[in-house]
Design an enzyme around this catalytic site. Structure first.
Site, PDB file in Angstrom:
ATOM      1  N   SER A  75       0.891  -1.172   0.000  1.00 45.34           N
ATOM      2  CA  SER A  75       0.000   0.000   0.000  1.00 45.34           C
ATOM      3  C   SER A  75       0.925   1.217   0.000  1.00 45.34           C
ATOM      4  O   SER A  75       1.329   1.706   1.052  1.00 45.34           O
ATOM      5  CB  SER A  75      -0.882   0.028   1.252  1.00 45.34           C
ATOM      6  OG  SER A  75      -1.677  -1.120   1.319  1.00 45.34           O
ATOM      7  N   LYS A 122      -6.214   3.082  -2.526  1.00 40.65           N
ATOM      8  CA  LYS A 122      -6.023   2.287  -1.308  1.00 40.65           C
ATOM      9  C   LYS A 122      -5.915   3.202  -0.079  1.00 40.65           C
ATOM     10  O   LYS A 122      -6.487   2.923   0.985  1.00 40.65           O
ATOM     11  CB  LYS A 122      -4.749   1.440  -1.457  1.00 40.65           C
ATOM     12  CG  LYS A 122      -4.352   0.683  -0.213  1.00 40.65           C
ATOM     13  CD  LYS A 122      -5.320  -0.423   0.126  1.00 40.65           C
ATOM     14  CE  LYS A 122      -4.986  -1.065   1.460  1.00 40.65           C
ATOM     15  NZ  LYS A 122      -5.954  -2.078   1.852  1.00 40.65           N
ATOM     16  N   LYS A 142       0.190   5.055   8.425  1.00 38.35           N
ATOM     17  CA  LYS A 142       0.868   5.380   7.157  1.00 38.35           C
ATOM     18  C   LYS A 142      -0.165   5.654   6.064  1.00 38.35           C
ATOM     19  O   LYS A 142      -0.079   6.631   5.327  1.00 38.35           O
ATOM     20  CB  LYS A 142       1.794   4.211   6.814  1.00 38.35           C
ATOM     21  CG  LYS A 142       2.466   4.239   5.474  1.00 38.35           C
ATOM     22  CD  LYS A 142       1.814   3.316   4.440  1.00 38.35           C
ATOM     23  CE  LYS A 142       1.661   1.875   4.861  1.00 38.35           C
ATOM     24  NZ  LYS A 142       1.060   0.991   3.874  1.00 38.35           N
TER      25      LYS A 142
HETATM   26  P1  NDP Z   1       4.250  -6.758   7.906  1.00 34.20           P
HETATM   27  O1  NDP Z   1       4.798  -5.704   8.779  1.00 34.20           O
HETATM   28  O2  NDP Z   1       3.579  -7.937   8.492  1.00 34.20           O
HETATM   29  O3  NDP Z   1       5.422  -7.346   6.971  1.00 34.20           O
HETATM   30  C1  NDP Z   1       6.300  -6.520   6.289  1.00 34.20           C
HETATM   31  C2  NDP Z   1       7.217  -7.314   5.382  1.00 34.20           C
HETATM   32  O4  NDP Z   1       8.143  -6.423   4.773  1.00 34.20           O
HETATM   33  C3  NDP Z   1       8.051  -8.354   6.118  1.00 34.20           C
HETATM   34  O5  NDP Z   1       8.320  -9.398   5.204  1.00 34.20           O
HETATM   35  C4  NDP Z   1       9.336  -7.575   6.438  1.00 34.20           C
HETATM   36  O6  NDP Z   1      10.470  -8.390   6.566  1.00 34.20           O
HETATM   37  C5  NDP Z   1       9.466  -6.757   5.185  1.00 34.20           C
HETATM   38  N1  NDP Z   1      10.224  -5.535   5.369  1.00 34.20           N
HETATM   39  C6  NDP Z   1       9.914  -4.495   6.178  1.00 34.20           C
HETATM   40  N2  NDP Z   1      10.799  -3.494   6.007  1.00 34.20           N
HETATM   41  C7  NDP Z   1      11.683  -3.921   5.084  1.00 34.20           C
HETATM   42  C8  NDP Z   1      12.849  -3.361   4.490  1.00 34.20           C
HETATM   43  N3  NDP Z   1      13.252  -2.119   4.801  1.00 34.20           N
HETATM   44  N4  NDP Z   1      13.534  -4.084   3.590  1.00 34.20           N
HETATM   45  C9  NDP Z   1      13.133  -5.334   3.273  1.00 34.20           C
HETATM   46  N5  NDP Z   1      12.053  -5.932   3.786  1.00 34.20           N
HETATM   47  C10 NDP Z   1      11.329  -5.221   4.679  1.00 34.20           C
HETATM   48  O7  NDP Z   1       3.315  -6.017   6.868  1.00 34.20           O
HETATM   49  P2  NDP Z   1       2.016  -6.579   6.113  1.00 34.20           P
HETATM   50  O8  NDP Z   1       2.373  -7.838   5.418  1.00 34.20           O
HETATM   51  O9  NDP Z   1       0.858  -6.534   7.019  1.00 34.20           O
HETATM   52  O10 NDP Z   1       1.795  -5.401   5.048  1.00 34.20           O
HETATM   53  C11 NDP Z   1       2.535  -5.300   3.844  1.00 34.20           C
HETATM   54  C12 NDP Z   1       1.848  -4.243   2.977  1.00 34.20           C
HETATM   55  O11 NDP Z   1       0.512  -4.665   2.696  1.00 34.20           O
HETATM   56  C13 NDP Z   1       1.736  -2.862   3.685  1.00 34.20           C
HETATM   57  O12 NDP Z   1       1.912  -1.838   2.758  1.00 34.20           O
HETATM   58  C14 NDP Z   1       0.303  -2.886   4.241  1.00 34.20           C
HETATM   59  O13 NDP Z   1      -0.186  -1.575   4.416  1.00 34.20           O
HETATM   60  C15 NDP Z   1      -0.409  -3.677   3.150  1.00 34.20           C
HETATM   61  N6  NDP Z   1      -1.648  -4.341   3.577  1.00 34.20           N
HETATM   62  C16 NDP Z   1      -1.687  -5.131   4.708  1.00 34.20           C
HETATM   63  C17 NDP Z   1      -2.867  -5.749   5.095  1.00 34.20           C
HETATM   64  C18 NDP Z   1      -2.989  -6.623   6.322  1.00 34.20           C
HETATM   65  O14 NDP Z   1      -4.120  -7.004   6.672  1.00 34.20           O
HETATM   66  N7  NDP Z   1      -1.902  -6.970   6.993  1.00 34.20           N
HETATM   67  C19 NDP Z   1      -4.119  -5.539   4.315  1.00 34.20           C
HETATM   68  C20 NDP Z   1      -3.935  -4.790   3.104  1.00 34.20           C
HETATM   69  C21 NDP Z   1      -2.753  -4.193   2.780  1.00 34.20           C
HETATM   70  P3  NDP Z   1      10.884  -9.064   7.975  1.00 34.20           P
HETATM   71  O15 NDP Z   1      10.170 -10.374   8.006  1.00 34.20           O
HETATM   72  O16 NDP Z   1      12.357  -9.172   7.884  1.00 34.20           O
HETATM   73  O17 NDP Z   1      10.437  -8.103   9.061  1.00 34.20           O
END
Ligand code: NDP
Length: 306
Positions: free
Chosen positions: A97, A172, A241
């Site tokens: 997002s 979104k 965010k």
């Molecule tokens: P999480 O915080 O659960 O996961 C984030 C992921 O990104 C992890 O794999 C993390 O790795 C990785 N990550 C974070 N920072 C970095 C970085 N600087 N470099 C490399 N990898 C990184 O987030 P979500 O999965 O919940 O959300 C992901 C996206 O989807 C967001 O934009 C969110 O707004 C969107 N979204 C989420 C929903 C939900 O219900 N959760 C619904 C709809 C949209 P690591 O495992 O190492 O921490």
């Protein structure tokens, strides 16, 4: 067979990626914390890559799902970055997002290498990702979307082309700003009603067959707040965010946005107070703290009041 790379196995990324694994697919995954990628590959047919460059080198379609667009941008460059190995003619579909300005910058960088880009955030939550019924809102070239549609259909039930690059991100952000408003407004209203002796269960019963209802009142409050379960599915930090992206967008477009700005300010405060890991519904706990009352529990008072 389309070769797919999926980067970012977070709360929503991992269940999305699961639909792309299988005997008839060629899936490579990468995650910053390697152990999560290993755990994924133990349960699903996927190769684990050491670096983003390694993950994308054979891919026709690369899917990213990180907290913010800047995370995607930061993984483009360097010897381990995606641009070191991504093939001309391939496509990056960013399901983060994200924010429109960064998506436009990423698209321009990729275009220099003849690589396509779509911003493609999703809605439907972790439950929608698990069942493969997400809505995908897509910004960018419509012909490119048609090319990658079969891949997106593995986790998306409804796939909507919204317009130019950045328009998926924008839509979104507005959707999630509305979610944020519903959560905050419902909590404030229920707490005021509790204070005058109206139980939250009765209030929600009425609201949910009346014009004030929302997904928050119909599902989130009954299933997560009244029973105090607050499952961690979508971090408050991420909703903050999103509300911020919507507020910034309206301001940059010089549109009236008092409610969007206020929503962003409120969620920033709750996020700063409650920290990075709490769920978005725990914003209700922040409102409870400042009101000295608890939703659904008229006898219990936190005692704290600002
Ligand atoms: P999480 O915080 O659960 O996961 C984030 C992921 O990104 C992890 O794999 C993390 O790795 C990785 N990550 C974070 N920072 C970095 C970085 N600087 N470099 C490399 N990898 C990184 O987030 P979500 O999965 O919940 O959300 C992901 C996206 O989807 C967001 O934009 C969110 O707004 C969107 N979204 C989420 C929903 C939900 O219900 N959760 C619904 C709809 C949209 P690591 O495992 O190492 O921490």
């Amino acid at each position: 067979m389309t070769r797919v790379a999926f980067l970012g196995l977070g709360a929503i990324g991992a269940p999305m990626a699961r639909h792309l694994a299988g005997p008839d697919a060629a899936l490579t995954v990468w995650n910053r914390t390697r152990s999560k990628a290993n755990a994924f590959a133990e349960l699903n047919a996927a190769q684990v890559a050491d670096t983003p460059a390694d993950a994308v080198k054979h891919a026709d379609v690369v899917i990213t799902c990180f907290p913010v667009s800047r995370d995607v941008e930061s993984l483009l460059d360097g010897a381990d970055g995606m641009l070191a190995t991504m093939r001309a003619g391939s496509a990056l579909v960013d399901c983060t997002s994200g924010d429109p300005a960064t998506s436009k910058r990423i698209a321009a960088r990729l275009a220099e290498h003849d690589i396509g880009f779509l911003d493609a955030p999703v809605s439907g939550g972790v439950a929608g990702a698990v069942s493969g019924t997400l809505t995908v809102m897509v910004g960018g070239d419509a012909a490119l979307l048609e090319r990658v549609r079969p891949v997106l259909e593995k986790f998306g039930k409804k796939i909507v082309h919204c317009g130019a690059i950045g328009s998926g991100d924008a839509l979104k952000a507005v959707n999630n700003a509305l979610l944020a408003m519903h959560i905050w407004g419902t909590a404030e209203g229920l707490l005021a009603l509790e204070k005058m002796g109206v139980r939250s269960e009765a209030a929600l019963d009425v609201i949910n067959t009346s014009s004030g209802r929302s997904n928050a009142s119909m599902n989130l409050f009954p299933e997560r707040v009244l029973n105090r379960s607050f499952p961690r599915t979508f971090r408050l930090a991420l909703l903050d965010k999103d509300a911020g992206i919507a507020a910034d967008l309206a301001r940059e477009l010089d549109m009236p946005s008092e409610l969007l700005q206020l929503t962003s300010q409120l969620f920033k405060k709750a996020h700063a107070t409650l920290g990075e890991e709490v769920d978005h519904m725990e914003a209700v706990k922040y409102i409870e703290q400042i009101s000295g009352a608890v939703v659904g529990q008229p006898a219990i008072h936190t005692g704290e009041k600002e």
